[in-house]
Design a protein around this motif. Structure first.
Motif, mmCIF file in Angstrom:
data_model
loop_
_atom_site.group_PDB
_atom_site.id
_atom_site.type_symbol
_atom_site.label_atom_id
_atom_site.label_comp_id
_atom_site.label_asym_id
_atom_site.label_seq_id
_atom_site.Cartn_x
_atom_site.Cartn_y
_atom_site.Cartn_z
ATOM 1 N N ALA A 1 0.719 -1.066 0.234
ATOM 2 C CA ALA A 1 0.144 0.142 0.167
ATOM 3 C C ALA A 1 0.934 1.224 -0.044
ATOM 4 C CB ALA A 1 -0.910 -0.148 1.202
ATOM 5 N N GLN A 2 2.083 1.135 0.437
ATOM 6 C CA GLN A 2 3.180 2.187 0.628
ATOM 7 C C GLN A 2 3.837 2.834 -0.766
ATOM 8 O OE1 GLN A 2 4.935 0.691 4.372
ATOM 9 N NE2 GLN A 2 4.637 2.930 4.996
ATOM 10 N N PHE A 3 3.598 1.730 -1.627
ATOM 11 C CA PHE A 3 4.514 1.582 -2.821
ATOM 12 C C PHE A 3 4.251 3.054 -3.637
ATOM 13 C CE2 PHE A 3 5.458 -3.110 -3.371
ATOM 14 C CZ PHE A 3 6.202 -3.487 -2.101
ATOM 15 N N PRO A 4 2.930 3.131 -3.973
ATOM 16 C CA PRO A 4 2.563 4.474 -4.630
ATOM 17 C C PRO A 4 3.509 5.876 -4.187
ATOM 18 C CG PRO A 4 0.643 3.206 -4.339
ATOM 19 C CD PRO A 4 1.871 2.422 -3.761
ATOM 20 N N LEU A 5 3.121 5.842 -2.838
ATOM 21 C CA LEU A 5 4.153 6.945 -2.139
ATOM 22 C C LEU A 5 5.514 7.199 -2.464
ATOM 23 C CD1 LEU A 5 2.309 7.179 1.282
ATOM 24 C CD2 LEU A 5 1.672 8.318 -0.710
ATOM 25 N N PHE A 6 6.224 5.892 -2.567
ATOM 26 C CA PHE A 6 7.475 5.919 -2.809
ATOM 27 C C PHE A 6 7.996 6.037 -4.199
ATOM 28 C CE2 PHE A 6 7.213 4.372 1.580
ATOM 29 C CZ PHE A 6 8.614 4.618 2.041
ATOM 30 N N TYR A 7 7.118 5.596 -5.065
ATOM 31 C CA TYR A 7 7.425 5.829 -6.416
ATOM 32 C C TYR A 7 7.161 7.266 -6.863
ATOM 33 C CZ TYR A 7 6.200 0.640 -6.955
ATOM 34 O OH TYR A 7 6.672 -0.765 -6.843
ATOM 35 N N LEU A 8 6.276 7.715 -6.114
ATOM 36 C CA LEU A 8 6.057 9.300 -6.337
ATOM 37 C C LEU A 8 7.319 9.679 -5.785
ATOM 38 C CD1 LEU A 8 4.422 11.924 -7.160
ATOM 39 C CD2 LEU A 8 3.618 11.494 -4.653
ATOM 40 N N ALA A 9 8.039 9.654 -4.829
ATOM 41 C CA ALA A 9 9.055 10.277 -4.138
ATOM 42 C C ALA A 9 10.268 10.089 -5.148
ATOM 43 C CB ALA A 9 9.316 9.385 -2.949
ATOM 44 N N ILE A 10 10.360 8.835 -5.740
ATOM 45 C CA ILE A 10 11.353 8.612 -6.349
ATOM 46 C C ILE A 10 11.282 9.344 -7.773
ATOM 47 C CG2 ILE A 10 12.429 6.761 -8.224
ATOM 48 C CD1 ILE A 10 11.720 4.738 -5.815
ATOM 49 N N ALA A 11 10.052 9.489 -8.397
ATOM 50 C CA ALA A 11 9.900 10.243 -9.605
ATOM 51 C C ALA A 11 10.197 11.745 -9.123
ATOM 52 C CB ALA A 11 8.547 10.130 -10.073
ATOM 53 N N ILE A 12 9.894 12.360 -8.047
ATOM 54 C CA ILE A 12 10.283 13.882 -7.910
ATOM 55 C C ILE A 12 11.787 13.861 -7.635
ATOM 56 C CG2 ILE A 12 10.234 15.423 -6.031
ATOM 57 C CD1 ILE A 12 7.399 14.385 -5.109
ATOM 58 N N GLY A 13 12.392 12.872 -7.147
ATOM 59 C CA GLY A 13 13.858 13.178 -7.033
ATOM 60 C C GLY A 13 14.364 12.909 -8.284
ATOM 61 N N ILE A 14 14.077 12.179 -9.236
ATOM 62 C CA ILE A 14 14.685 11.845 -10.594
ATOM 63 C C ILE A 14 14.418 13.125 -11.410
ATOM 64 C CG2 ILE A 14 14.803 10.653 -12.553
ATOM 65 C CD1 ILE A 14 16.281 9.355 -10.431
ATOM 66 N N ILE A 15 13.183 13.505 -11.408
ATOM 67 C CA ILE A 15 12.852 14.955 -12.420
ATOM 68 C C ILE A 15 13.694 16.010 -11.711
ATOM 69 C CG2 ILE A 15 11.179 16.715 -12.581
ATOM 70 C CD1 ILE A 15 9.033 14.322 -12.222
ATOM 71 N N TYR A 16 14.153 16.190 -10.319
ATOM 72 C CA TYR A 16 14.842 17.481 -9.890
ATOM 73 C C TYR A 16 16.126 17.008 -10.493
ATOM 74 C CZ TYR A 16 11.672 20.037 -7.097
ATOM 75 O OH TYR A 16 10.706 20.878 -6.582
ATOM 76 N N ALA A 17 16.796 15.704 -10.371
ATOM 77 C CA ALA A 17 18.102 15.645 -10.916
ATOM 78 C C ALA A 17 18.355 15.849 -12.508
ATOM 79 C CB ALA A 17 18.525 14.269 -10.654
ATOM 80 N N PHE A 18 17.197 15.612 -13.226
ATOM 81 C CA PHE A 18 17.193 15.809 -14.466
ATOM 82 C C PHE A 18 17.130 17.260 -14.707
ATOM 83 C CE2 PHE A 18 15.529 16.204 -18.827
ATOM 84 C CZ PHE A 18 16.162 15.031 -19.366
ATOM 85 N N LEU A 19 16.428 17.975 -14.182
ATOM 86 C CA LEU A 19 16.226 19.621 -14.445
ATOM 87 C C LEU A 19 17.623 20.254 -13.995
ATOM 88 C CD1 LEU A 19 12.758 20.292 -12.898
ATOM 89 C CD2 LEU A 19 13.430 20.381 -15.133
ATOM 90 N N TYR A 20 18.168 19.757 -12.832
ATOM 91 C CA TYR A 20 19.260 20.493 -12.386
ATOM 92 C C TYR A 20 20.514 20.246 -13.382
ATOM 93 C CZ TYR A 20 17.322 22.188 -8.357
ATOM 94 O OH TYR A 20 16.201 22.841 -7.337
ATOM 95 N N ASN A 21 20.334 18.933 -13.681
ATOM 96 C CA ASN A 21 21.602 18.478 -14.598
ATOM 97 C C ASN A 21 21.613 18.813 -16.186
ATOM 98 O OD1 ASN A 21 23.995 17.277 -14.039
ATOM 99 N ND2 ASN A 21 23.096 15.179 -14.109
ATOM 100 N N PHE A 22 20.288 18.957 -16.624
ATOM 101 C CA PHE A 22 20.360 19.190 -18.236
ATOM 102 C C PHE A 22 19.561 20.412 -18.487
ATOM 103 C CE2 PHE A 22 20.507 14.629 -17.307
ATOM 104 C CZ PHE A 22 21.736 14.436 -17.708
ATOM 105 N N VAL A 23 18.919 21.216 -17.475
ATOM 106 C CA VAL A 23 17.978 22.159 -17.941
ATOM 107 C C VAL A 23 18.361 23.381 -17.095
ATOM 108 C CG1 VAL A 23 15.379 23.295 -17.988
ATOM 109 C CG2 VAL A 23 15.951 20.542 -18.022
ATOM 110 N N ILE A 24 18.326 23.559 -15.930
ATOM 111 C CA ILE A 24 18.830 24.412 -15.157
ATOM 112 C C ILE A 24 20.385 24.859 -15.242
ATOM 113 C CG2 ILE A 24 18.626 25.646 -12.812
ATOM 114 C CD1 ILE A 24 16.209 24.194 -12.319
ATOM 115 N N PHE A 25 21.115 23.945 -15.103
ATOM 116 C CA PHE A 25 22.509 23.955 -14.978
ATOM 117 C C PHE A 25 23.149 23.407 -16.221
ATOM 118 C CE2 PHE A 25 21.529 24.132 -10.461
ATOM 119 C CZ PHE A 25 22.159 25.353 -10.146
#
Length: 723
Positions: A149-173
């Motif tokens: 039952a907790q999996f969706p919350l952790f999938y969302l958390a992982i998605a948020i972390g990877i999105i930020y990594a992508f943004l900072y690596n390839f868009v913002i910086f």
């Protein structure tokens, strides 16, 4: 403001450090990505009415690793790998949680991931990156024992972390362009800093030892910065920052500037010893040359043209002054006069390169064949390894070490059995030899021990002050990754402090017993990694050092032969600057591979190694001078000299092959040639430099020096020499 910076040595030293701000850039992005991931996940889950702590930790891990573990060689590959990390992390959370009920299954899964990460890295670093994040998410999820039952919350958390990594690596910086620009700025600051020290030494009648040591340190730093810039250079980046320039132009300019500084630093003491600097006119000219180059803003669109024009004028004056000195001693010029000739030649190279760069920036067409942009392709044929590939060996080692680590982990701490495995895995990363494994395990153990003490004290002091604890947690994360390439021990110290803060936040308290257990686990994990590397498909450190030596000699053979052949071509030798940087990189490899031997318990056994490294460093210095000190094109030479070139190539190649075979087999491989006969012919028949037909004696001088160094190594190994 510029004047203030110019006068302050330590401020200039600080501004020149961390060339291109690479460490700051990487550590800053990782920390910001982690912070953004944690706070965004916390905010969203609070709004949804869920407990945010544990998903926020996983989100932070995803955001952090999305920056730190992606190591592909192109931007496009990095983008794909970053997105795939989300899939790997999601699978890690799912499998780690579903198998958490059975420790054996979790252990088997972790070992399988480690094995796969090492084994499949033969197909690219992407697979290793995916394995790393998969391992860490399995580790945390098995510890947390999540329900489906907790999996969706952790999938969302992982998605948020990877999105930020992508943004900072390839868009913002956008790293590539700005990183190169900052690298060049750091290189110029370091060069100007060293120029100022050179001026002070020239003006000072008595040079202090402290100033000499400071100069030597700054020259070494400039060499590092030059290599950094050379690595960062790519045609696409250059076009994005400086339209009209080519990678070859910039690489040559950086090479010549670094060699000018190195040559001056090495020559000034000799000139002082020979009383050459007693001549006020010479001191004045040298200071003027350095000052004009120091003031030139070479890559600035608004540069002051008079600085380079003045540099040209001063260099011509220096050339005339040197010619007068040679004319006064026509039969047997003193040795220091040749030092001055080399200083003048390299200064002319730097000025010429700077002018060509400015002409290119201003879109002025220069009819010079040297400006043609030729694609530089690395055409290194990969040698097929006999037997198992290194990745397969490492995978098998990890399989055995992981199994032992799990067993030992359960014996030490049944509640937290995986920490030994985690340490074993980390110590195995990037440690191909037994010596490197020993050194890394030792550094990690020492750093963990010290970090546990400091972390326990700090965590106890701030316990209950969650906001302050979170701030300190983010601070130690930044410092750990900022200092990663500086000192692995210090990095381990900060990572252990991070663990202390996390334990206090998650468990509501920290005990010395808990941190003490982690120290014991770390030492055990390092010992297991060392033991397996020493007995399972071991790669001895000295074997790797020998391989680095022979690799350098093979590259040197190609480099010197190309140099000799270039004397027959109208384009001269300046195309070899890129190869000179590659030789520099191979010297760094020799130093890195030798470090475990020199710092380890077997240092006495290999007491001759420092001498070998010194000889190779000297050879590298001479090799770089072949290009840096060359100032002539369109050589003319009589038939008697033409045949000498072929003889030099053949004998030099023979000497390299003899040394290489002896290093590889430790068996006698023949005699070596001293090239004295060839040198005498060149000096007898080559045209005089005053005839404007190419000073071959000058241009071949460092080949004799290189060969003398090779003979010195051969003599040390028991090789005879002949003419």
């Amino acid at each position: 403001m510029k004047q203030f910076i110019y006068r302050s040595y330590w401020l200039r030293r600080l501004l020149a450090s961390d060339p291109g701000r690479k460490r700051l850039n990487q550590a800053g992005k990782a920390t910001i990505s982690l912070i953004s991931s944690v706070f965004t996940t916390t905010l969203i889950l609070n709004l949804l009415g869920f407990e945010p702590l544990l998903p926020s930790i996983i989100s932070g891990i995803a955001g952090l690793m999305g920056i730190m573990v992606v190591m592909d060689d192109t931007k496009e590959k990095k983008q794909v790998t970053t997105l795939l990390l989300a899939l790997s992390a999601g699978c890690g959370v799912t499998l780690g949680s579903l198998l958490a009920w059975n420790a054996i299954l979790v252990s088997a899964l972790m070992i399988a991931i480690i094995f796969s990460a090492f084994y499949f890295s033969r197909y690219g670093s992407r697979y290793f990156s995916l394995g790393m994040i998969g391992f860490f998410t399995v580790y945390f999820s098995s510890f947390l024992k999540l329900s489906p039952a907790q999996f969706p919350l952790f999938y969302l958390a992982i998605a948020i972390g990877i999105i930020y990594a992508f943004l900072y690596n390839f868009v913002i910086f956008k790293d590539s362009v700005q990183l190169l620009k900052r690298s060049m700025r750091s290189f110029h600051r370091q060069a100007n800093l060293t120029f100022q020290l050179l001026i002070e030494i020239i003006k000072d009648p008595e040079t202090s030892e402290s100033r000499v040591r400071k100069l030597e340190y700054n020259v070494r730093k400039l060499r590092e910065y030059a290599n950094n810039v050379s690595t960062d250079l790519s045609a696409q980046d250059i076009k994005g920052i400086w339209p009209g320039l080519t990678a070859k132009q910039l690489k040559l300019y950086v090479f010549d500037t670094a060699m000018f500084v190195m040559t001056l630093a090495d020559s000034l003491q000799k000139l002082k010893k020979d009383d050459a600097l007693e001549m006020a006119e010479l001191r004045k000219l040298l200071v003027q040359v350095i000052s004009t180059l120091q003031a030139a803003e070479v890559l600035d669109q608004d540069y002051k043209e008079k600085n380079l024009a003045e540099a040209e004028y001063v260099i011509r004056s220096l050339q005339d002054f040197i010619n007068d000195l040679f004319n006064k001693q026509p039969s047997q010029p003193e040795g220091w006069l040749y030092l001055l000739r080399r200083i003048e030649a390299i200064a002319a190279h730097v000025t010429e390169g700077a002018l060509l760069i400015q002409y290119s920036l201003q879109a002025i067409d220069i009819p010079d064949a040297d400006l043609e942009d030729e694609a530089e392709e690395d055409e290194e044929d990969e040698k097929e390894d006999k037997g198992l590939k290194p990745t397969t060996k490492k995978a098998i080692q990890s399989l055995i070490a992981g199994t032992i680590a799990i067993i030992v982990g359960y014996l030490i701490s049944p509640i937290q059995p995986y920490w030994v495995l985690l340490t074993t895995f980390i110590v195995q990363l990037g440690t191909e030899t037994v010596g490197r494994t020993y050194l890394k395990g030792l550094e990690r153990s020492v750093g963990t021990l010290i970090g546990a003490v400091i972390g326990f004290i700090l965590a106890s002091l701030v316990s209950g002050h969650s906001t302050l604890e979170v701030i300190l947690l983010f601070a130690v994360i930044f410092l750990a990754f900022y200092l990663l390439t500086v000192s692995y021990t210090i990095m381990s110290l900060f990572i252990t402090m991070l663990i202390a803060f996390m334990y206090d936040l998650i468990l509501g308290g920290i005990s010395i017993e808990l941190l003490g257990a982690r120290v014991i686990d770390t030492i055990a994990g390092g010992a297991i990694a060392l033991g397996v590397s020493a007995f399972i498909y071991p790669t001895k450190t000295m074997d790797k050092v020998s391989e680095a030596f022979t690799d350098y000699l093979n590259e040197l053979e190609s480099y010197v032969n190309q140099y000799i052949q270039s004397l027959k071509r109208p384009t001269g030798v300046k195309d070899l600057a890129g190869l000179a940087f590659e030789l520099d990189g191979k010297i760094q490899t020799i130093e890195d591979e030798s470090k475990p031997v020199l710092q380890g318990p077997g240092a006495r056994k290999y007491s001759g190694l420092p001498r070998w490294i010194t000889i190779f460093t000297a050879i590298n210095y001479y090799a770089k001078h072949l290009v840096a000190s060359s100032y002539q094109k369109n050589f003319y030479y009589p038939k008697e000299v033409s045949s000498v070139f072929l003889s030099v190539e053949e004998k030099f190649t023979h000497n390299i092959q003899v040394l290489t075979k002896m290093i590889e087999t430790d068996e006698w491989a023949g005699t070596m040639y001293d090239l004295q006969e060839e040198r005498e012919k060149i000096e007898r028949f080559a045209p005089d430099y005053q005839e404007n037909q190419g000073d071959l004696v000058h241009h071949l001088y460092y080949i004799w020096k290189i060969n003398q160094s090779l003979l010195m190594m051969g003599e040390h190994m028991g090789v005879d020499k002949r003419k």
